[in-house]
Design an enzyme around this catalytic site. Structure first.
Site, PDB file in Angstrom:
ATOM      1  N   PRO A 219     -12.796  -4.526  10.083  1.00 41.57           N
ATOM      2  CA  PRO A 219     -12.452  -5.046   8.756  1.00 41.57           C
ATOM      3  C   PRO A 219     -11.068  -5.671   8.747  1.00 41.57           C
ATOM      4  CG  PRO A 219     -12.170  -2.657   8.792  1.00 41.57           C
ATOM      5  CD  PRO A 219     -12.664  -3.056  10.161  1.00 41.57           C
ATOM      6  N   CYS A 220     -10.958  -6.863   9.258  1.00 37.45           N
ATOM      7  CA  CYS A 220      -9.647  -7.525   9.330  1.00 37.45           C
ATOM      8  C   CYS A 220      -9.086  -7.741   7.938  1.00 37.45           C
ATOM      9  CB  CYS A 220      -9.785  -8.864  10.026  1.00 37.45           C
ATOM     10  SG  CYS A 220     -11.138  -8.929  11.184  1.00 37.45           S
TER      11      CYS A 220
END
Length: 108
Positions: free
Chosen positions: A52-53
């Site tokens: 989950p950047c």
DNA sequence: ATGCTGACCGAGC
DNA sequence: CGCTCGGCCAGCA
């Protein structure tokens, strides 16, 4: 286990409603100064979908520049959906959502 | 192997 | 208070 893998592993462990800064990740991986390398690693983001950047932001709480996920607005909506609070400035409320793995809880 | 670049961060002016 | 400069690390030409 490369520096790159550490970054992905770390980011992947970020729970919903929490966010971490590049410097924080860099510090965990080895040197806080490697924040640039962290950003670059996430830029490639080979594990897009698993990592989950969008939960990784600046220390100020501001979203990364040139967001590649479709736009900052989209990221904001996504983070809000996860429970991350936003300020009027459009930044993430890191005061409440800064992820601290060692303490397993955010700053009160 | 060397040099440049980049989704950063802190300090200085 | 806002902008600029330098520094570290990893990846790519």
């Amino acid at each position: 286990m490369s520096f790159n893998d550490k970054v992905y592993e770390f980011v992947r462990q970020i729970p919903e409603g929490k966010v971490a800064s590049y410097g924080q990740i860099a510090f965990m991986t080895g040197s806080w100064r490697a924040s640039r390398a962290v950003g670059y690693a996430l830029h490639r983001n080979p594990y897009q979908g698993k990592v989950p950047c969008h939960r990784v932001v600046f220390k100020d709480g501001r979203l990364a520049t040139g967001f590649v996920f479709g736009g900052k607005d989209v990221q904001r909506q996504l983070l809000e959906s996860e429970g991350v609070e936003f300020t009027a400035d459009g930044r993430v409320a890191m005061d409440k959502c800064c992820w601290q793995p060692d303490q397993g809880c955010c700053c009160p």
